[in-house]
Structure formats: structure tokens, C-alpha cells
Scaffold this active site. Structure first.
Site, PDB file in Angstrom:
ATOM      1  N   TRP A  36       0.981  -1.358   0.452  1.00 47.01           N
ATOM      2  CA  TRP A  36      -0.220  -0.179  -0.210  1.00 47.01           C
ATOM      3  C   TRP A  36       0.974   1.393  -0.194  1.00 47.01           C
ATOM      4  O   TRP A  36       1.752   1.541   0.658  1.00 47.01           O
ATOM      5  CB  TRP A  36      -1.356  -0.048   1.105  1.00 47.01           C
ATOM      6  CG  TRP A  36      -1.336   1.627   1.847  1.00 47.01           C
ATOM      7  CD1 TRP A  36      -1.143   2.484   2.183  1.00 47.01           C
ATOM      8  CD2 TRP A  36      -2.712   1.793   1.479  1.00 47.01           C
ATOM      9  NE1 TRP A  36      -1.691   3.538   2.353  1.00 47.01           N
ATOM     10  CE2 TRP A  36      -3.041   3.399   2.183  1.00 47.01           C
ATOM     11  CE3 TRP A  36      -4.008   1.173   0.529  1.00 47.01           C
ATOM     12  CZ2 TRP A  36      -3.567   3.754   1.731  1.00 47.01           C
ATOM     13  CZ3 TRP A  36      -5.033   2.016   0.425  1.00 47.01           C
ATOM     14  CH2 TRP A  36      -5.270   3.179   1.250  1.00 47.01           C
ATOM     15  N   MET A  37       0.232   2.228  -0.720  1.00 44.15           N
ATOM     16  CA  MET A  37       0.749   3.442  -0.752  1.00 44.15           C
ATOM     17  C   MET A  37      -0.175   4.074  -0.848  1.00 44.15           C
ATOM     18  O   MET A  37      -1.257   4.930  -0.794  1.00 44.15           O
ATOM     19  CB  MET A  37       1.384   4.030  -2.135  1.00 44.15           C
ATOM     20  CG  MET A  37       2.186   5.052  -2.188  1.00 44.15           C
ATOM     21  SD  MET A  37       2.641   5.949  -3.929  1.00 44.15           S
ATOM     22  CE  MET A  37       4.504   5.219  -3.816  1.00 44.15           C
ATOM     23  N   ASN A  38       0.008   5.652   0.726  1.00 50.95           N
ATOM     24  CA  ASN A  38      -0.423   6.534   0.146  1.00 50.95           C
ATOM     25  C   ASN A  38       0.650   8.138   0.406  1.00 50.95           C
ATOM     26  O   ASN A  38       1.061   8.143  -0.213  1.00 50.95           O
ATOM     27  CB  ASN A  38      -1.943   7.516   1.136  1.00 50.95           C
ATOM     28  CG  ASN A  38      -1.624   6.402   2.800  1.00 50.95           C
ATOM     29  OD1 ASN A  38      -0.773   6.065   3.050  1.00 50.95           O
ATOM     30  ND2 ASN A  38      -1.858   7.604   3.845  1.00 50.95           N
ATOM     31  N   ASP A  39      -0.048   9.132   0.851  1.00 46.97           N
ATOM     32  CA  ASP A  39       1.233  10.067   1.119  1.00 46.97           C
ATOM     33  C   ASP A  39       2.425  10.597   0.429  1.00 46.97           C
ATOM     34  O   ASP A  39       2.835   9.408   0.618  1.00 46.97           O
ATOM     35  CB  ASP A  39       1.252  11.502   2.177  1.00 46.97           C
ATOM     36  CG  ASP A  39      -0.999  11.355   3.042  1.00 46.97           C
ATOM     37  OD1 ASP A  39      -1.276  10.625   2.461  1.00 46.97           O
ATOM     38  OD2 ASP A  39      -0.114  12.011   4.008  1.00 46.97           O
ATOM     39  N   GLN A  55       4.139   7.381   2.254  1.00 50.34           N
ATOM     40  CA  GLN A  55       3.195   6.206   3.518  1.00 50.34           C
ATOM     41  C   GLN A  55       2.637   5.129   3.049  1.00 50.34           C
ATOM     42  O   GLN A  55       2.572   4.989   1.451  1.00 50.34           O
ATOM     43  CB  GLN A  55       1.872   7.270   3.814  1.00 50.34           C
ATOM     44  CG  GLN A  55       2.445   8.423   4.459  1.00 50.34           C
ATOM     45  CD  GLN A  55       2.500   8.347   5.523  1.00 50.34           C
ATOM     46  OE1 GLN A  55       1.376   7.890   6.777  1.00 50.34           O
ATOM     47  NE2 GLN A  55       3.486   8.002   6.276  1.00 50.34           N
ATOM     48  N   SER A  99       3.127  10.846   8.156  1.00 44.49           N
ATOM     49  CA  SER A  99       3.376  12.175   6.612  1.00 44.49           C
ATOM     50  C   SER A  99       4.523  12.488   7.313  1.00 44.49           C
ATOM     51  O   SER A  99       4.875  13.389   8.813  1.00 44.49           O
ATOM     52  CB  SER A  99       2.318  13.163   6.136  1.00 44.49           C
ATOM     53  OG  SER A  99       1.794  11.625   5.522  1.00 44.49           O
ATOM     54  N   ARG A 167       0.059  16.908  13.120  1.00 41.68           N
ATOM     55  CA  ARG A 167       0.723  15.795  12.360  1.00 41.68           C
ATOM     56  C   ARG A 167       1.438  16.704  11.153  1.00 41.68           C
ATOM     57  O   ARG A 167       0.742  17.217  10.908  1.00 41.68           O
ATOM     58  CB  ARG A 167       0.142  14.074  11.974  1.00 41.68           C
ATOM     59  CG  ARG A 167      -1.083  14.806  11.275  1.00 41.68           C
ATOM     60  CD  ARG A 167      -1.606  13.115  11.081  1.00 41.68           C
ATOM     61  NE  ARG A 167      -3.502  13.357  10.401  1.00 41.68           N
ATOM     62  CZ  ARG A 167      -4.903  13.758  10.904  1.00 41.68           C
ATOM     63  NH1 ARG A 167      -4.119  13.380  12.763  1.00 41.68           N
ATOM     64  NH2 ARG A 167      -5.384  13.808  10.554  1.00 41.68           N
ATOM     65  N   ASP A 168       1.947  16.249   9.986  1.00 43.93           N
ATOM     66  CA  ASP A 168       2.167  16.151   9.252  1.00 43.93           C
ATOM     67  C   ASP A 168       3.831  17.203   9.045  1.00 43.93           C
ATOM     68  O   ASP A 168       3.302  18.424   8.178  1.00 43.93           O
ATOM     69  CB  ASP A 168       1.069  16.108   8.356  1.00 43.93           C
ATOM     70  CG  ASP A 168       0.439  15.153   8.363  1.00 43.93           C
ATOM     71  OD1 ASP A 168       0.283  14.297   8.296  1.00 43.93           O
ATOM     72  OD2 ASP A 168      -1.375  15.120   7.555  1.00 43.93           O
ATOM     73  N   TRP A 306      -9.640   9.118  -0.218  1.00 42.55           N
ATOM     74  CA  TRP A 306      -9.658   8.598   1.503  1.00 42.55           C
ATOM     75  C   TRP A 306     -11.133   7.702   1.212  1.00 42.55           C
ATOM     76  O   TRP A 306     -11.346   6.433   1.567  1.00 42.55           O
ATOM     77  CB  TRP A 306      -9.614   8.487   2.056  1.00 42.55           C
ATOM     78  CG  TRP A 306      -7.907   8.916   2.860  1.00 42.55           C
ATOM     79  CD1 TRP A 306      -7.251  10.242   2.965  1.00 42.55           C
ATOM     80  CD2 TRP A 306      -7.214   8.581   3.425  1.00 42.55           C
ATOM     81  NE1 TRP A 306      -6.098  10.172   2.825  1.00 42.55           N
ATOM     82  CE2 TRP A 306      -5.652   8.421   3.303  1.00 42.55           C
ATOM     83  CE3 TRP A 306      -7.990   6.764   3.420  1.00 42.55           C
ATOM     84  CZ2 TRP A 306      -4.898   7.724   3.869  1.00 42.55           C
ATOM     85  CZ3 TRP A 306      -5.721   5.968   3.845  1.00 42.55           C
ATOM     86  CH2 TRP A 306      -5.494   6.226   3.988  1.00 42.55           C
TER      87      TRP A 306
HETATM   88  C1  FRU Z   1      -3.496  11.812   4.821  1.00 40.80           C
HETATM   89  C2  FRU Z   1      -3.104  11.535   6.053  1.00 40.80           C
HETATM   90  C3  FRU Z   1      -2.067  12.179   6.896  1.00 40.80           C
HETATM   91  C4  FRU Z   1      -1.285  11.094   7.662  1.00 40.80           C
HETATM   92  C5  FRU Z   1      -1.251   9.855   7.061  1.00 40.80           C
HETATM   93  C6  FRU Z   1      -1.020   8.515   7.749  1.00 40.80           C
HETATM   94  O1  FRU Z   1      -3.688  11.349   3.728  1.00 40.80           O
HETATM   95  O2  FRU Z   1      -4.310  11.351   7.157  1.00 40.80           O
HETATM   96  O3  FRU Z   1      -2.815  12.647   7.797  1.00 40.80           O
HETATM   97  O4  FRU Z   1       0.554  11.636   8.010  1.00 40.80           O
HETATM   98  O5  FRU Z   1      -2.960  10.204   5.932  1.00 40.80           O
HETATM   99  O6  FRU Z   1      -0.862   7.376   7.063  1.00 40.80           O
END
Ligand code: FRU
Length: 494
Positions: A36-39, A55, A99, A167-168, A306
Site C-alpha cells: 500500500w502507498m498513500n501520501d 506512506q 507523513s 501531524r504532517d 480516502w
Molecule cells: C493524509 C494522512 C496524514 C497522515 C497519513 C497517515 O492522507 O491522513 O494526515 O499523516 O495520511 O497515513
């Protein structure tokens, strides 16, 4: 020192990658190495190469304890994977390395700043996840977490700031060598806010101000800030959760927002002038930007949403990809985008069709097919104003995806209902677009499992993932009413 958790992730991804056919990955977009990949995370230059972390949950094609995946590139189009950079292996990030961002330090080290998520037992006996900001220093491949982590915690929050949504971090270095850091936070009184901190040494931070605050306008919690100056405009990018649509803006639930304005001369907060969506398609979130050595501001986002990203089956070998890197500019008070110009180096031989008159039905063009291509179209009314023009791609008997324009309504629509999804989720998105009495220019970039539509001069962009088997590679044009089309097709060859 490489922890057991990181060692395990590194050997897992190296083995799992061998089972993935490169022909079943995007050609020039970065996708998850496995799982899996996100941000996008830590996007930047280090020692002459572009680094893009992400991520990452290597063990499953669904979200799980967050690691940082890692890839490098010289042109932002050809990516090489490097070993997983961070794993959740410390008490302060046991529940995930969320992130964050990266910088090249004057002493040659690469610093990552990320959110550590850990469990805490509350006075009422319940367990909650709290978020703090942490550092890791490295050489572009291996990173050592700082022994003094975390460097920003609950005690650094302004009154009313939530330790559960903090966060982030986005790190910036000013010309005088000092550092700034933007962190997304939830404020008890009105939802998201972007907090600004200042430091001389990255280790000790001081709260400066809230650079921007939601005050109940744009969704609830804000995530993933980025801040830069572009053509004399100060731009704050953020990703807003739980947005209400406003007219044709912000239809994505989780949407990406650009706040445009000027810096406040006193406290560095943003004096807002306007807000807009960054992308009007189905899939775009959590973008980060960099400044290239030749002065371009380039943005990359997660090409997913999401609300729809958990509808695929477990047996996907990889899930999640980045958007095409886009060059940002400000025109007419709006943040605009064009595809990274290096993309032109991938162009194969062009096929040009001028003054194509559509028969008022569907038309396939000889030689125009594939799943990695650039299509430039100019629509010109031919007689009265036509009702609708559609372009279909990733098409065969079973599947197709379309981009349609209805000039009477000034609405451009992307639709992937027939792209192969077996789920009754949102598959369409509409945007209001400017046109001159039905004249409209579109530029589409297709890369196997995605489509990004740049409208006009880049005033609007609509992006989406397209999960269609690759044998569906046809393209056709359709019109309801008389329209004449100039079309240039170029295969893209990575
Ligand atoms: C955004 C988010 C960030 C968090 C990350 C978790 O897409 O919700 O705020 O750091 O993804 O995977």
C-alpha cells in the site's frame, strides 16, 4: 543501526517486488513498491537527486502500520526504489511513522521530519493514539532516528490544540539558515489549523503562530500543509477532511485546498485572499511541492481518495500511485498547473488530425490506441453549439472511461463507471470550465492506471486512477451535435 522491524520490511519488499510484473505498473508515475502507498513524504532534492518517500504498508494492499517507502529519480519520471526508510520501531512511533518532509542540511546530512504515532492510556482508562513530531538523520538511504525524539509534543501546542491530531510537519529552511515547520492540528473550537514553529537547530522549536485557521469553513481537520511563494503570491496547500461541497468546488469529501494571499509582515501568518480546489477529479490528495534548481515549483500528490481507496480486493500486489509531477503557476488570481515539461522527452511520434468532423456518433481514429499517451484536443463548434463531446479511452467491448464536455452547461465530466470497478462508489466528477462559445482545449496524460486532464491553459485539472485491464486500449470520439476537433496523439515511452 537497523531495527528488526526495518530489516523485516526491507527483506519483505525486496522479495515481494520480484513477483510483480513491471508491465503491470504505471510507466512513469511512482507506484507502491509492494503493498500500500498513500501520501507523498519528504519530497525534495538531496545530493543532486530527487527523493520521494511515501506512506507505506508493505505487507498488504490496504492501509496498516505506516512505514516510509523510498524512491529516487533524476527527472521525476523514471524512479528507482530504495530500501524502506522508516519503520515503526520506537516507543514514540510504535503505531506508525506518519507523513512528513525532508531537507538537505548544510553539513551534508539528509533530515526527515515525520509524525510519530503512539498509544497512551488516558485518565479514564481508555487508550488513544497521540501524535508528535520526530526527526531522523541520514545519508539518502539509511536514517538514524534522533535520540532526543520527539522534538514537538503536546506541550508545544497552543491553547485548544489537540494532541490526537497533530501531524504532517513540513520543514522549510530560510535564507538566514533558520528553520520553520508547519504542522497540521485540530483546534477544539473550529477544526483544522496550520501551526507555524521556528528553530535554529531543528532540535528546539518555538511556536510562532497559526499560519491559517479553518474556523469551520473548509471541512473539519486539515492535513499535510505546504507553503511557498509563487509569482508574488503566498500559497498554502492543505488537505481538508470531511468537506461540504460548495457549488462546483470541493466535491471530494477529502479535498485539497489552496489558500492564496500574502504573508502577514508581523507574524508570518497568511493574509488570505482566496481559496480554491487544487484538483477537480476523483483522486488527488496530500500534495507536496519542491523548488527545482531552475526555479520551478513542482507538485506531486497521492492519486487516490480516502473515500474510495479501500474498495479493491486484498490480492492486489500493489495499490496507490503518485500523480504526475506538475509545474505550478499563478494566473488570474488562480493556482494553475501544467504537466512537468520533462514529460515531452517521453513523446513518441505524433499523429495529428486537423478539423476532424465528428459524424454525430462514435469515431475511432487509425493508429490512436494504447495506455501510455498524451492527447491534445481542441474542440471547435461547427455550426450551432453542440450538446456534448466525449472522449473514451482504456476501451474495449467490456470497459471504457470517458471525459465529456457539455458546452451549454460549461461542465466537464470524468466518468470511470465502466472502468472495471465492481463497487457502487463514486465514479464521476464534474467541474465548471471556462470556454469560448464551445471552444475548449484539453490535454490528457494517460499512464496505464491513471488519467490526468489539464483544462484550457491549466486553470483546472481532473485526475483519477483507472483500474482497467491493460488489454482495453482503444480510444474513440463521440459527439452529439456538430463539433470539429483538432487532435494530436503522442505515445509516451518511458
Ligand atoms: C493524509 C494522512 C496524514 C497522515 C497519513 C497517515 O492522507 O491522513 O494526515 O499523516 O495520511 O497515513
Amino acid at each position: 543501526m537497523i531495527s528488526n522491524a526495518l530489516e523485516k520490511a526491507r527483506s519483505y519488499e525486496a522479495a515481494a517486488e520480484r513477483g510483480i510484473d513491471p508491465g503491470q505498473r504505471p510507466g512513469f508515475h511512482l507506484g507502491a513498491r509492494t503493498g500500500w502507498m498513500n501520501d507523498p513524504n519528504g519530497f525534495g532534492l538531496y545530493k543532486g537527486q530527487y527523493h520521494l518517500f511515501y506512506q507505506y504498508h508493505p505487507y498488504d494492499s490496504h492501509w496498516g502500520p505506516m512505514h516510509w517507502g523510498h524512491a529516487v529519480s533524476r527527472d521525476l519520471l523514471h524512479w528507482d526504489y530504495l530500501p524502506c526508510a522508516l519503520a515503526p520501531d520506537q516507543p514514540y512511533d510504535e503505531a506508525g511513522c506518519f507523513s512528513g518532509s525532508a531537507l538537505e542540511l548544510p553539513d551534508g546530512r539528509h533530515v526527515l521530519m515525520y509524525t510519530g504515532v503512539s498509544r497512551r492510556t488516558e485518565p479514564d482508562g481508555s487508550t488513544r493514539l497521540i501524535q508528535t513530531q520526530c526527526l531522523a538523520f541520514g545519508d539518502g538511504e539509511n536514517y538514524e532516528k534522533y535520540e532526543g525524539n520527539p522534538v514537538l509534543t503536546e506541550k508545544d501546542l497552543p491553547e485548544g490544540g489537540s494532541p490526537y491530531d497533530f501531524r504532517d510537519p513540513k520543514l522549510l529552511q530560510l535564507p538566514d539558515g533558520s528553520f520553520r515547520c508547519l504542522v497540521a492540528n485540530d483546534n477544539r473550537d473550529g477544526g483544522g489549523q496550520i501551526l507555524l514553529y521556528e528553530s535554529q537547530d531543528l532540535l528546539r522549536w518555538r511556536f510562532v503562530c497559526a499560519a491559517a485557521a479553518n474556523r469551520g469553513r473548509l471541512g473539519l481537520m486539515w492535513e499535510c500543509p505546504d507553503l511557498f511563494t509563487l509569482d508574488d503570491t503566498r500559497v498554502l496547500l492543505l488537505s481538508a477532511q470531511d468537506m461540504l461541497p460548495q457549488g462546483f468546488e470541493y466535491h471530494n469529501g477529502n479535498g485539497t485546498v489552496a489558500l492564496l494571499g500574502e504573508p502577514d509582515p508581523v507574524d508570518e501568518a497568511l493574509r488570505e485572499r482566496a481559496d480554491q480546489a487544487v484538483d477537480y477529479g476523483i483522486d488527488f490528495y496530500a500534495p507536496q511541492t519542491i523548488l527545482t534548481p531552475d526555479g520551478r515549483r513542482i507538485m506531486v500528490g497521492w492519486l487516490q481518495n480516502w473515500d474510495t481507496c479501500n474498495q479493491h480486493f486484498r490480492n492486489y500486489p500493489w495499490f496507490g500511485q503518485m500523480s504526475l509531477p506538475r509545474e505550478l503557476f499563478v494566473r488570474g488570481g488562480r493556482l494553475c498547473q501544467r504537466p512537468l515539461r520533462e514529460l515531452e522527452r517521453l513523446r513518441g511520434e505524433a499523429l495529428c488530425f486537423t478539423g476532424l468532423r465528428l459524424p454525430g456518433g462514435e469515431l475511432a481514429l487509425p493508429g490512436v490506441r494504447g495506455r501510455m499517451m498524451e492527447l491534445e484536443l481542441e474542440l471547435i463548434p461547427d455550426g450551432g453549439l453542440y450538446q456534448r463531446f466525449s472522449l473514451r479511452f482504456a476501451k474495449n467491448q467490456a470497459y471504457h472511461t470517458s471525459v465529456s464536455f457539455r458546452p451549454h452547461e460549461s461542465v466537464l465530466k470524468v466518468d470511470r463507471k465502466f472502468s472495471g470497478s465492481r463497487r457502487a462508489i463514486i465514479h464521476q466528477r464534474r467541474a465548471k470550465v471556462d470556454h469560448e462559445a464551445g471552444r475548449l482545449k484539453l490535454r490528457l496524460i494517460l499512464d496505464r492506471f491513471s488519467c490526468e486532464v489539464f483544462v484550457g491553459g491549466g486553470e483546472k485539472v481532473l485526475s483519477m486512477a483507472v483500474d482497467t485491464p491493460l488489454e482495453a486500449d482503444g480510444v474513440s470520439l463521440f459527439s452529439d451535435g456538430q463539433v470539429s476537433v483538432n487532435l494530436t496523439y503522442r505515445p509516451l515511452i518511458p
